[in-house]
Design a protein around this motif. Sequence first.
Motif, short mmCIF file in Angstrom:
data_model
loop_
_atom_site.label_atom_id
_atom_site.label_comp_id
_atom_site.label_asym_id
_atom_site.label_seq_id
_atom_site.Cartn_x
_atom_site.Cartn_y
_atom_site.Cartn_z
N ILE A 1 -4.90 8.11 23.18
CA ILE A 1 -5.82 8.49 22.15
C ILE A 1 -5.18 8.74 21.03
CG2 ILE A 1 -7.71 9.89 21.16
CD1 ILE A 1 -8.84 9.85 24.22
N ALA A 2 -4.15 9.68 21.12
CA ALA A 2 -3.29 10.06 20.09
C ALA A 2 -2.54 9.18 19.22
CB ALA A 2 -2.23 11.09 20.69
N LYS A 3 -2.02 7.87 20.06
CA LYS A 3 -1.61 6.79 19.36
C LYS A 3 -2.62 6.11 18.53
CE LYS A 3 1.39 2.70 20.18
NZ LYS A 3 1.88 1.88 21.18
N ALA A 4 -3.63 5.77 19.15
CA ALA A 4 -4.59 4.72 18.43
C ALA A 4 -5.32 5.42 17.08
CB ALA A 4 -5.63 4.57 19.58
N LYS A 5 -5.32 6.94 17.36
CA LYS A 5 -6.26 7.51 16.15
C LYS A 5 -5.02 8.57 15.46
CE LYS A 5 -10.19 6.65 17.68
NZ LYS A 5 -11.29 5.84 17.09
N ASN A 6 -3.76 8.00 15.47
CA ASN A 6 -2.56 8.72 14.88
C ASN A 6 -2.86 10.27 14.77
OD1 ASN A 6 -0.10 8.42 13.28
ND2 ASN A 6 -1.54 8.63 11.30
N THR B 1 -9.81 16.26 25.75
CA THR B 1 -10.87 16.94 24.87
C THR B 1 -10.20 17.03 23.49
OG1 THR B 1 -12.06 17.51 26.86
CG2 THR B 1 -12.70 18.42 24.49
N ALA B 2 -8.89 17.75 23.66
CA ALA B 2 -8.31 18.42 22.48
C ALA B 2 -8.00 17.32 21.61
CB ALA B 2 -7.29 19.10 22.93
N VAL B 3 -7.26 16.20 22.24
CA VAL B 3 -6.85 15.01 21.10
C VAL B 3 -8.10 14.38 20.58
CG1 VAL B 3 -5.60 12.75 21.25
CG2 VAL B 3 -4.82 14.84 22.49
N ALA B 4 -9.04 14.15 21.10
CA ALA B 4 -10.29 13.43 20.80
C ALA B 4 -10.98 14.38 19.69
CB ALA B 4 -11.12 13.31 21.98
N VAL B 5 -10.92 16.01 20.08
CA VAL B 5 -11.47 16.67 18.86
C VAL B 5 -10.45 16.62 17.72
CG1 VAL B 5 -11.82 19.19 18.08
CG2 VAL B 5 -12.62 18.06 20.41
N ALA B 6 -9.22 16.69 17.80
CA ALA B 6 -8.15 16.55 16.73
C ALA B 6 -8.55 15.39 15.87
CB ALA B 6 -7.02 16.84 17.23
N ALA B 7 -8.57 14.36 16.68
CA ALA B 7 -9.08 12.87 15.90
C ALA B 7 -10.22 13.09 15.06
CB ALA B 7 -8.84 11.86 16.84
N GLU C 1 -17.57 9.50 21.92
CA GLU C 1 -17.84 10.01 20.47
C GLU C 1 -17.80 11.57 20.40
OE1 GLU C 1 -21.23 9.84 16.82
OE2 GLU C 1 -21.77 9.01 18.95
N VAL C 2 -17.15 12.05 19.20
CA VAL C 2 -17.27 13.30 18.87
C VAL C 2 -17.96 13.69 17.98
CG1 VAL C 2 -15.99 15.63 18.61
CG2 VAL C 2 -14.90 13.87 20.14
#
Length: 263
Positions: A218-223, A156-162, A115-116
Amino acid sequence: MSLIVRKYGGSSVSTLEKIKSIAMQIKTIYENGNRLVLVISAMGDTTDELLSSAREITANPDKRELDMLLSIGERKSISLMSLALNAIGVPAVSFTGSQIGIITDDDHGNACILEVRANRLLEALHENKVVVIAGYQGVSIHKEITTLGRGGTDTTAVAVAAAINADFCELMKDVDGLYNLPPKYFKEAYLREEVSIDEFLEIAASGAELIAKDATQIAKAKNVKLAIGNTFTGKIGTIITNHDMNVVGISQVIEQKCHFKQV
């Protein structure tokens, strides 16, 4: 005006001169009205040097204590980046993974982001500050410092962006982007301006680790909208799209080292 997450790896911030150069690029982007979150790795070979120090103490370092040690590297780089930005008139604030709410499981050295919790990040953005986050690290559900393993700053970057619904997640490297052929060997190699995320996952599975595989998934799953850019020019070279590019035939050649067994 866009909300942009930008990631800079260790080679991008390996010297103070490089950090100051990035700060000047960020100043231009910020003054154009964009909101910015920077996700930063440890400087150069800092993580390897810290790991080497631990192994001089013991050949089998405790994983919890090793994560505590390795987290030092990113704290140094985010502080220096924030100092560089503030020094040129760009309001900036730095946060460790735990301060910004990167919540992980308990797998020290290879933790997974669960989670973020982005409230503190969003508050700083609302105050018109550039937010500088330590990549590669978080805090476990039991309040222990953790590290994310290989490619952790990308992740980290992709999770934060999502989590903050960023317009773009730009992963800045020491290359222009993704080429169809290794440009150091083929003069006819060209930069691919656009590639589908599904193809990019296949390329990553084949051995081209331009972006960490976990980050791409993550990018694919969270668009999340991904891009690859050159740290030193500041230019974006390759956009990774979420739609089918309908590529026919061979679209990518992967460079891999060959290891020959002597007989």
